[in-house]
Design an enzyme around this catalytic site. Sequence first.
Site, PDB file in Angstrom:
ATOM      1  N   ASP A 110     -12.335  -1.439   5.090  1.00  0.00           N
ATOM      2  CA  ASP A 110     -12.355  -0.227   4.622  1.00  0.00           C
ATOM      3  C   ASP A 110     -12.241   0.746   5.465  1.00  0.00           C
ATOM      4  O   ASP A 110     -12.958   0.561   6.664  1.00  0.00           O
ATOM      5  CB  ASP A 110     -13.132   0.091   3.480  1.00  0.00           C
ATOM      6  CG  ASP A 110     -13.005  -0.947   2.201  1.00  0.00           C
ATOM      7  OD1 ASP A 110     -11.640  -1.432   2.214  1.00  0.00           O
ATOM      8  OD2 ASP A 110     -13.736  -1.222   1.324  1.00  0.00           O
ATOM      9  N   TYR A 148     -22.552  -8.361   8.666  1.00  0.00           N
ATOM     10  CA  TYR A 148     -22.488  -7.049   8.583  1.00  0.00           C
ATOM     11  C   TYR A 148     -23.713  -6.287   8.545  1.00  0.00           C
ATOM     12  O   TYR A 148     -24.711  -6.926   8.171  1.00  0.00           O
ATOM     13  CB  TYR A 148     -21.850  -6.655   7.111  1.00  0.00           C
ATOM     14  CG  TYR A 148     -20.550  -7.168   6.893  1.00  0.00           C
ATOM     15  CD1 TYR A 148     -19.392  -6.417   7.112  1.00  0.00           C
ATOM     16  CD2 TYR A 148     -20.301  -8.530   6.309  1.00  0.00           C
ATOM     17  CE1 TYR A 148     -18.036  -6.779   6.915  1.00  0.00           C
ATOM     18  CE2 TYR A 148     -19.016  -8.889   6.269  1.00  0.00           C
ATOM     19  CZ  TYR A 148     -18.107  -8.068   6.319  1.00  0.00           C
ATOM     20  OH  TYR A 148     -16.618  -8.424   6.201  1.00  0.00           O
ATOM     21  N   ASP A 169     -18.967   2.638  -3.547  1.00  0.00           N
ATOM     22  CA  ASP A 169     -19.452   3.376  -2.067  1.00  0.00           C
ATOM     23  C   ASP A 169     -19.455   4.845  -2.370  1.00  0.00           C
ATOM     24  O   ASP A 169     -18.873   5.397  -3.369  1.00  0.00           O
ATOM     25  CB  ASP A 169     -18.339   2.755  -1.275  1.00  0.00           C
ATOM     26  CG  ASP A 169     -16.802   3.286  -1.194  1.00  0.00           C
ATOM     27  OD1 ASP A 169     -16.662   4.046  -1.960  1.00  0.00           O
ATOM     28  OD2 ASP A 169     -16.105   2.506  -0.865  1.00  0.00           O
ATOM     29  N   ARG A 213     -19.875  -3.999  -0.888  1.00  0.00           N
ATOM     30  CA  ARG A 213     -20.289  -3.107  -1.945  1.00  0.00           C
ATOM     31  C   ARG A 213     -20.788  -3.692  -3.075  1.00  0.00           C
ATOM     32  O   ARG A 213     -21.703  -2.971  -3.817  1.00  0.00           O
ATOM     33  CB  ARG A 213     -19.083  -2.403  -2.321  1.00  0.00           C
ATOM     34  CG  ARG A 213     -18.531  -1.555  -1.181  1.00  0.00           C
ATOM     35  CD  ARG A 213     -17.227  -0.824  -1.572  1.00  0.00           C
ATOM     36  NE  ARG A 213     -15.900  -1.723  -1.395  1.00  0.00           N
ATOM     37  CZ  ARG A 213     -14.781  -1.656  -2.053  1.00  0.00           C
ATOM     38  NH1 ARG A 213     -14.468  -0.692  -2.880  1.00  0.00           N
ATOM     39  NH2 ARG A 213     -14.005  -2.581  -1.835  1.00  0.00           N
TER      40      ARG A 213
END
Length: 289
Positions: free
Chosen positions: A38, A66, A80, A172
């Site tokens: 994203d 991540y 988010d 998320r």
Amino acid sequence: MNGLLHLNKPAGWTSRDAVNRIQRLAKPAKVGHAGTLDPLATGVLVICVGQATRLIEYVQRQPKQYLATFRLGVTSASDDTELELTAVPDAPIPTREAIEAALPQFVGEIQQRPPAYSAIKVDGRRAYDSARRGDLMELAPRPVTIYSIELIRYEYPELVLDIRCGSGTYIRSLGRDLAESLGTGAVMSGLVRTAIGEFRLETAAKVDDVMAGKLKDFLQPPFTALANVPRFEVTPEQAIALRQGKFMELPELDRDTPEYAALDLEGHLVAIVIPRASVWGPKLVFAPG
């Protein structure tokens, strides 16, 4: 021009933005990316060029890692900070011990509900397109694999996790679900993809360097997409035969292994072969060079 560009995607760019910029350098070769990031996210983005675009699925299969930052006590429609935040009424402040105790339930193969703002298609339409029109769809949970989660830092309301997961995982959603298990809410406020398999952030090329230099100098050989596929070497005659789509006996290969990468004597990828009856045949073939 063929190969894989191991790029450090900057914030504010979509994965498509990165592909479009590399496409201008690679013309007329095809360009595609292996794993969407994203605009909020930064970090490892593997871009495949030329014949290597046929190996995108192999990069996507590799584990991803991540460093994710979440803000507790709030929610948003996108899970988010890209959309308006709503405070959770009387939100509790979880202890570090409570968070660590909750993490194991999210490790392994779990059922995860994707965010309403995601690229998943429902009845032919992207979920985020429907969401932007005010139709927030409750997407069905689906299985994803989480290999590990480590709590890196916690100073309420900020929580930082190191997450290693399989393809299709929404970070998320992981933060949202973890917060809900603690009786509160969370939004993702930052995300860095630190690795896809052996493609690691510390060795990723910077966009400015790639744009200022020659793209071919930054490309890695196509076979680097096949980290989880065993390799074997073929003779020049075998390489020609495989590229012509011919089957052959390869008694040195284990028939219980679903596929092998065939490399020529110079280390170039010739084909991916799979067992067919008593012989082996090419699943994908790659032209020389």
